[in-house]
Design an enzyme around this catalytic site. Structure first.
Site, PDB file in Angstrom:
ATOM      1  N   LYS A  52       0.859  -1.211   0.044  1.00 12.51           N
ATOM      2  CA  LYS A  52      -0.087  -0.083   0.029  1.00 12.51           C
ATOM      3  C   LYS A  52       0.791   1.118   0.158  1.00 12.51           C
ATOM      4  O   LYS A  52       1.983   1.237   0.614  1.00 12.51           O
ATOM      5  CB  LYS A  52      -1.001  -0.020   1.282  1.00 12.51           C
ATOM      6  N   ASP A  97      -3.040  -1.126   9.553  1.00  7.71           N
ATOM      7  CA  ASP A  97      -3.188  -1.271   8.034  1.00  7.71           C
ATOM      8  C   ASP A  97      -3.530  -2.629   7.600  1.00  7.71           C
ATOM      9  O   ASP A  97      -3.830  -2.748   6.373  1.00  7.71           O
ATOM     10  CB  ASP A  97      -1.638  -0.843   7.675  1.00  7.71           C
TER      11      ASP A  97
END
Length: 303
Positions: A10, A136
Site C-alpha cells: 500500500k 493497516d
C-alpha cells in the site's frame, strides 16, 4: 493441504495526522491505494509449527522475524483451527519501507487460514481480526483505493476512476515508524486533534486526471521523515527533475514513491533513477486486496 494468498503493498495518497490521543495513538485520516507489488503467503498443514521467509534478488528479508512474533504467525491465532501449520512468506514488498509489507502478510495469512480450513468467516469478522493485528491490516484485505480513519483501521472504499503509474524506490536502511511519529510531535506540538480531510484528493481520484492527483498528494509524516533522513528529500527532488509528476515519502518512510503521467513516463523515471539507486521498481494502482491464488495438496518430505 496448502492455500496461497497474494496481498499487495500500500501507499498513502493522503496521510493526515492529528495530535496523539490519550491511548497514545494518533488519529489519522488517510487514503490508501494498493499497488502491484506483492507478497505471497502459503499456509499449510504441517508436522510442526514453522515459518520460512524468502525474498527476491531486489528485496532483502534479513530483518523479517522468523519466529512467533511474525504477524503472519500471530494471524493464525485469530481463529484457531487445525494445525500445526507451516507458513511460507515470499516477499516482493520492500521490508520496513512504509508500504505495509508486514500488514499484507498478516492479511494474507488470515485469509489463507480461513480458506484452508473452510471456515467461511464473514468479511466483518475477518476485518475485526485484521484490526486487532494492526492498523493497516484491514486495508490489506480490502485493497483498491480506500479511506482509512481512526488509527487507519476503519476502512471505506472510495471512488477512483484512474489507473495510476508509480515508481517505487526503497531505502537500504529502514526508518522507525514510532520515531517518525515522535518527531512529528516534536515538530508540531500544536497539531489539531483531528487531521485534515482529503477533500481535494478524493475529487482528483474521481476525475482520473494524473496532474490533478499529483497536486493533491499529501503526507504529514513526510516532513519529519525527511528531517530525520535528508537524503529522502534529495531523492524526491531528483525523481521530479527526471519527469515524475510528484514524489513523496510513502507512509512513515523511508521508501519514496513517484506518480508518473503514463507507463512510458514511468519507464523513463525508472531508467533515470536506476543510474543512482540500486533498487527501482515500477507498479500500477489500484489493485485488488488479499486473494487466493492457489490451493493444493501439500507435499512434505517425512524422511
Amino acid at each position: 493441504m496448502s492455500t496461497t494468498v497474494r496481498a499487495a503493498a500500500k501507499i498513502n495518497l493522503h496521510l493526515g495526522v492529528g495530535a496523539p490521543r490519550e491511548d497514545g495513538f494518533h488519529p489519522l485520516d488517510t487514503v490508501y491505494q494498493a499497488i502491484s507489488l506483492y507478497d505471497d503467503v502459503t499456509v499449510s498443514d504441517a508436522g510442526a509449527e514453522s515459518l520460512s521467509v524468502a525474498g527476491t534478488p531486489q528485496i532483502d528479508v534479513t530483518g523479517v522475524p522468523t519466529d512467533a512474533s511474525n504477524i503472519a504467525v500471530r494471524a493464525l491465532a485469530e481463529a484457531p483451527c487445525g494445525g500445526p501449520h507451516h507458513v511460507q512468506i515470499t516477499k516482493q514488498i520492500p521490508v520496513a519501507g512504509g508500504m505495509a509489507g508486514g500488514s499484507a502478510d498478516g492479511a494474507a495469512a488470515l485469509l489463507a487460514h480461513d480458506r484452508l480450513h473452510d471456515l467461511g468467516q464473514p468479511d466483518d469478522v475477518l476485518l475485526a481480526q485484521a484490526a486487532r493485528l494492526g492498523s493497516d491490516v484491514p486495508f490489506s484485505l480490502v485493497g483498491g483505493t480506500a479511506r482509512g480513519r481512526g488509527r487507519g483501521e476503519v476502512v471505506e472504499p472510495i471512488v477512483d476512476h484512474g489507473t495510476w503509474w508509480w515508481v517505487v524506490v526503497p531505502a537500504a536502511v529502514g526508518l522507525s515508524t514510532p520515531e517518525v511519529y515522535r518527531h512529528f510531535d516534536r515538530l508540531h506540538p500544536d497539531a489539531p486533534a483531528q487531521p485534515a480531510e482529503p477533500t481535494e484528493l478524493l475529487a482528483a481520484l474521481a476525475s482520473g486526471e494524473p496532474v490533478r492527483l499529483a497536486r493533491a498528494l499529501h503526507n504529514d509524516l513526510q516532513e519529519p521523515a525527511i528531517d530525520l533522513r535528508p537524503e529522502l528529500g534529495d531523492l524526491i527532488a531528483l525523481g521530479e527533475a527526471e519527469g515524475a509528476l510528484r514524489g513523496m515519502v510513502s507512509g512513515s518512510g523511508p521508501t519514496c514513491v513517484f506518480l508518473c503521467d503514463s507507463q512510458p513516463g514511468s519507464i523513463e523515471v525508472v531508467t533515470a533513477l536506476s543510474a543512482s539507486y540500486d533498487v527501482v521498481l515500477s507498479a500500477i494502482g489500484p489493485v485488488a486486496g488479499a486473494h487466493v491464488v492457489s490451493t493444493r495438496e501439500a507435499e512434505w518430505d517425512l524422511r
